[in-house]
Design a protein around this motif. Structure first.
Motif, PDB file in Angstrom:
ATOM      1  N   LYS A  54       5.139  15.754   1.725  1.00 38.60           N
ATOM      2  CA  LYS A  54       4.825  14.603   2.577  1.00 38.60           C
ATOM      3  C   LYS A  54       4.591  13.354   1.737  1.00 38.60           C
ATOM      4  CE  LYS A  54       1.434  13.348   6.177  1.00 38.60           C
ATOM      5  NZ  LYS A  54       0.241  13.856   6.910  1.00 38.60           N
ATOM      6  N   LEU A  55       3.826  13.473   0.660  1.00 43.93           N
ATOM      7  CA  LEU A  55       3.559  12.334  -0.208  1.00 43.93           C
ATOM      8  C   LEU A  55       4.834  11.848  -0.886  1.00 43.93           C
ATOM      9  CD1 LEU A  55       0.218  13.548  -1.833  1.00 43.93           C
ATOM     10  CD2 LEU A  55       0.485  11.502  -0.411  1.00 43.93           C
ATOM     11  N   THR A  56       5.645  12.773  -1.354  1.00 43.44           N
ATOM     12  CA  THR A  56       6.895  12.403  -2.016  1.00 43.44           C
ATOM     13  C   THR A  56       7.841  11.696  -1.050  1.00 43.44           C
ATOM     14  OG1 THR A  56       6.682  14.285  -3.523  1.00 43.44           O
ATOM     15  CG2 THR A  56       8.851  13.287  -3.334  1.00 43.44           C
ATOM     16  N   LEU A 103       5.727   0.097  -7.414  1.00 44.17           N
ATOM     17  CA  LEU A 103       4.365   0.244  -7.933  1.00 44.17           C
ATOM     18  C   LEU A 103       3.839   1.651  -7.693  1.00 44.17           C
ATOM     19  CD1 LEU A 103       2.869  -3.166  -6.712  1.00 44.17           C
ATOM     20  CD2 LEU A 103       3.658  -2.591  -9.021  1.00 44.17           C
ATOM     21  N   VAL A 104       4.077   2.173  -6.492  1.00 45.71           N
ATOM     22  CA  VAL A 104       3.625   3.526  -6.153  1.00 45.71           C
ATOM     23  C   VAL A 104       4.264   4.556  -7.081  1.00 45.71           C
ATOM     24  CG1 VAL A 104       3.734   5.323  -4.375  1.00 45.71           C
ATOM     25  CG2 VAL A 104       3.093   2.986  -3.754  1.00 45.71           C
ATOM     26  N   VAL A 141      -1.754   4.549   2.461  1.00 49.37           N
ATOM     27  CA  VAL A 141      -2.701   5.015   1.441  1.00 49.37           C
ATOM     28  C   VAL A 141      -2.068   4.972   0.051  1.00 49.37           C
ATOM     29  CG1 VAL A 141      -4.024   7.010   0.639  1.00 49.37           C
ATOM     30  CG2 VAL A 141      -4.042   6.400   3.063  1.00 49.37           C
ATOM     31  N   LEU A 142      -0.817   5.372  -0.060  1.00 43.94           N
ATOM     32  CA  LEU A 142      -0.125   5.293  -1.347  1.00 43.94           C
ATOM     33  C   LEU A 142      -0.059   3.851  -1.844  1.00 43.94           C
ATOM     34  CD1 LEU A 142       2.814   7.762  -0.665  1.00 43.94           C
ATOM     35  CD2 LEU A 142       1.175   7.982  -2.542  1.00 43.94           C
ATOM     36  N   GLU A 156      -3.538   2.409  -3.066  1.00 43.11           N
ATOM     37  CA  GLU A 156      -3.953   2.761  -4.425  1.00 43.11           C
ATOM     38  C   GLU A 156      -3.148   1.977  -5.457  1.00 43.11           C
ATOM     39  OE1 GLU A 156      -6.563   4.375  -4.705  1.00 43.11           O
ATOM     40  OE2 GLU A 156      -6.657   5.173  -2.688  1.00 43.11           O
ATOM     41  N   ALA A 157      -1.838   1.838  -5.215  1.00 44.38           N
ATOM     42  CA  ALA A 157      -0.992   1.127  -6.169  1.00 44.38           C
ATOM     43  C   ALA A 157      -1.388  -0.336  -6.294  1.00 44.38           C
ATOM     44  CB  ALA A 157       0.474   1.253  -5.754  1.00 44.38           C
ATOM     45  N   LEU A 158      -1.771  -0.964  -5.182  1.00 38.96           N
ATOM     46  CA  LEU A 158      -2.162  -2.377  -5.246  1.00 38.96           C
ATOM     47  C   LEU A 158      -3.476  -2.572  -5.988  1.00 38.96           C
ATOM     48  CD1 LEU A 158      -1.346  -4.440  -2.028  1.00 38.96           C
ATOM     49  CD2 LEU A 158      -0.384  -4.609  -4.312  1.00 38.96           C
TER      50      LEU A 158
END
Length: 208
Positions: free
Chosen positions: A8-10, A26-27, A68-69, A72-74
């Motif tokens: 799911k995350l990928t 960025l992610v 959410v991904l 975190e990247a920002l």
């Protein structure tokens, strides 16, 4: 072999790369690492990796997972880990979330429940928002900001040479926040990544 949560995350990361190449680039810089649920209640970053609580990610829909991904990247790309200075950590963390979340919503992403949002902070940097946050605030950030630890709690891992995220697993403590030369190196890296991602997205005509 990837589990359903990792899949799911990928997939969410791949969707960001296609739909929003600036955020996706960025992610892509944050390895996906399962965090120990004893300390990782939702998601977290230490500017080296993306840590996630399996149950939390499983409870999000696909659009919220993308949010959410990118969230975190920002934090990393805007070098929040190097900008707190004298400020109180909890108030700074809340200010950073209030600064980031409206940007992601404006870019068409769907926030999960509990994301800090306020129209009065739209367009403001974390430094501008910080004085507006009460000293005794009870507001909770969406995630955990492991990149800027206010204390040297016992049991933490030492900083990992080269900026690589430490391994995690059952019983593993949270990673130590980057300090000194490692933090400076990460700050430079993320500034370069931010510029590179913006340039690449502009070339495709997809820079919001």
């Amino acid at each position: 072999m990837p589990n359903d949560t990792e899949t799911k995350l990928t997939a969410a990361r791949a969707a960001l790369i296609m739909e929003k190449p600036f955020l996706g680039a960025l992610v892509l810089r944050l390895p996906l690492i399962e965090g120990n649920p004893n300390w990782c209640r939702t998601a977290a970053t230490d500017a080296r990796g993306f840590y996630y609580n399996r149950a939390y990610i499983d409870g999000l829909n696909f659009e919220q997972t993308k949010f959410v991904l990118a969230h975190e990247a920002l934090h990393c790309a805007l070098t929040h880990f190097a900008r707190r200075k004298h400020r109180h950590k909890r108030r700074w963390d809340v200010a950073c979330d209030f600064a980031i979340n409206p940007l992601l919503v404006a870019d068409g992403l769907t926030p999960p429940p509990g994301a800090l949002l306020s129209p009065r902070f739209r367009g403001m940097a974390a430094e501008e928002i910080y004085p507006c946050i009460r000293e005794d605030t009870k507001e909770e950030t969406l995630d955990q900001h492991l990149y800027d630890d206010a204390s040297d709690a016992s049991g933490r891992r030492p900083p990992t040479p080269g900026g690589a995220p430490p391994p995690t697993g059952s019983g593993a403590p949270p990673p130590a926040a980057p300090v000194g030369p490692e933090r400076d190196q990460l700050q430079t890296q993320w500034q370069q990544r931010l510029a590179g991602a913006a340039q690449a997205a502009a070339q495709t005509g997809k820079l919001s």
